[in-house]
Scaffold this motif. Structure first.
Motif, mmCIF file in Angstrom:
data_model
loop_
_atom_site.group_PDB
_atom_site.id
_atom_site.type_symbol
_atom_site.label_atom_id
_atom_site.label_comp_id
_atom_site.label_asym_id
_atom_site.label_seq_id
_atom_site.Cartn_x
_atom_site.Cartn_y
_atom_site.Cartn_z
ATOM 1 N N UNK A 1 6.169 -59.604 81.169
ATOM 2 C CA UNK A 1 6.203 -60.392 79.949
ATOM 3 C C UNK A 1 6.290 -59.522 78.692
ATOM 4 N N UNK A 2 6.166 -58.201 78.883
ATOM 5 C CA UNK A 2 6.262 -57.262 77.772
ATOM 6 C C UNK A 2 7.221 -56.150 78.155
ATOM 7 N N UNK A 3 8.101 -55.788 77.237
ATOM 8 C CA UNK A 3 9.072 -54.718 77.454
ATOM 9 C C UNK A 3 8.943 -53.701 76.328
ATOM 10 N N UNK A 4 8.888 -52.425 76.717
ATOM 11 C CA UNK A 4 8.840 -51.329 75.758
ATOM 12 C C UNK A 4 10.164 -50.571 75.818
ATOM 13 N N UNK B 1 14.220 -61.938 74.317
ATOM 14 C CA UNK B 1 13.191 -61.044 73.797
ATOM 15 C C UNK B 1 12.801 -61.429 72.378
ATOM 16 N N UNK B 2 11.521 -61.225 72.074
ATOM 17 C CA UNK B 2 11.013 -61.370 70.715
ATOM 18 C C UNK B 2 10.360 -60.064 70.323
ATOM 19 N N UNK B 3 10.792 -59.475 69.224
ATOM 20 C CA UNK B 3 10.276 -58.175 68.812
ATOM 21 C C UNK B 3 8.886 -58.293 68.199
ATOM 22 N N UNK B 4 8.027 -57.353 68.576
ATOM 23 C CA UNK B 4 6.709 -57.240 67.957
ATOM 24 C C UNK B 4 6.605 -55.944 67.175
ATOM 25 N N UNK B 5 7.749 -55.402 66.806
ATOM 26 C CA UNK B 5 7.767 -54.219 65.958
ATOM 27 C C UNK B 5 7.533 -52.925 66.724
ATOM 28 N N UNK B 6 7.095 -51.937 65.981
ATOM 29 C CA UNK B 6 6.918 -50.591 66.527
ATOM 30 C C UNK B 6 5.533 -50.438 67.138
ATOM 31 N N UNK B 7 5.495 -50.018 68.407
ATOM 32 C CA UNK B 7 4.211 -49.699 69.038
ATOM 33 C C UNK B 7 3.691 -48.377 68.521
ATOM 34 N N UNK B 8 4.572 -47.358 68.468
ATOM 35 C CA UNK B 8 4.128 -46.027 68.077
ATOM 36 C C UNK B 8 5.308 -45.187 67.614
#
Length: 304
Positions: A188-191, A218-225
């Motif tokens: 459910x999450x893609x990096x 996909x829905x973007x959640x922005x930058x992880x790091x």
């Protein structure tokens, strides 16, 4: 090799460290090691040596490294599908292929709407059989790690190949240089890594996080790091959903919420990583000239 192997930046990182375990150099002699994939059923690891146009095989029992495939069409990222078959990204042929049980090569994708792909870079296969891969420009920029050429698509996309009808769709189209990618256990999450800074200091060098709401949606959640030093490349997750990222000084470990927990320090830039070994607790690290490994007190994520 004498050095401190770990840099703990958060108390949570300490649990991954096994004090008696060292960073081991398993092989040296590549020009740019990439795409490690572990075969538990054969107790061996296959990895790419892109500029030398070959794939190598490291045998876990003997420790020997032999040629797995030459020429390899300047292969880069590799994975296995749900039937255990090898899936590879080939810079030179600008395609994604599958190696069948009898050794035949099946082309999975080599064009989008009649236009040749750039140079597929990294690939994952989800539980539904879909093939997800990134398509930056690295393999067509020079003749060093592919064949110099022009982009026919004019874009640098992330794609999904539908197993039901072989339809190739664009799932993300706003990356500078899409690179490594990895799913969470529930898919459910893609990096996805953006390594654009390889060709411009002011360009992206981060890992982005997306939620998956349906096949290819996909829905973007922005930058992880933001990854520094160097650029992000290969990505893997452990059983606690921590995100391990190849970087310029080794391997960085991030919490799912984005905090940098710590680093495994490697004496050269790292391109890609994978968990392996009988218990999936050994991290294999493809550096510039060498293949490394280290045992950790965690295991690879097991997807559904």
């Amino acid at each position: 090799m004498e050095m401190h192997y770990f840099e703990a930046l958060d108390p949570r990182f300490s649990k991954f460290i096994i004090p008696v375990c060292q960073l081991e150099r398993l092989y040296s002699g590549t020009r740019w090691a990439e795409g490690p994939v572990y075969f538990a059923d054969g107790r061996f690891l296959v990895f790419s040596d892109i500029p030398n146009n070959r794939m190598l095989k490291w045998d876990e029992q003997s420790g020997h490294v032999d040629i797995f495939r030459y020429p390899s069409n300047f292969s880069n990222g590799n994975t296995r599908d749900r039937e255990g078959r090898l899936v590879s990204c080939e810079h030179g042929a600008r395609r994604v292929t599958r190696t069948e049980y009898d050794g035949r090569i099946t082309v999975l994708a080599d064009n989008y709407r009649g236009k040749r792909l750039n140079s597929p870079n990294d690939v994952v296969v989800t539980s539904d059989g879909a093939v997800w891969f990134t398509d930056p420009l690295y393999g067509i920029l020079t003749d060093y790690e592919g064949n110099k050429g022009e982009s026919e698509t004019g874009t640098r996309n992330v794609y999904r190949l539908d197993p039901a009808n072989d339809e190739l769709t664009v799932v993300v189209d706003d990356f500078d240089m899409p690179n490594g990618l990895a799913f969470s256990a529930d898919e459910k999450t893609l990096y996805i890594a953006d390594s654009g800074r390889s060709h411009g200091h002011d360009k992206p060098h981060h890992v982005r996080k997306f939620s998956v709401s349906g096949p290819g949606k996909l829905t973007s959640h922005g930058i992880l790091a933001e990854i520094d030093p160097g650029i992000p490349d290969g990505i893997r997750l452990d059983i606690d959903e921590n995100v391990w990222v190849a970087a310029g000084d080794g391997v960085h470990c991030y919490a799912p919420t984005g905090e940098l927990l710590g680093k495994i320090l490697v004496p050269e830039p790292v391109a890609n990583i994978c968990f392996g070994g009988p218990k999936l607790n050994r991290l294999f690290i493809a550096g510039s000239s060498s293949l490394y490994a280290i045992y950790l007190n965690t295991r690879a994520v097991r997807s559904k």
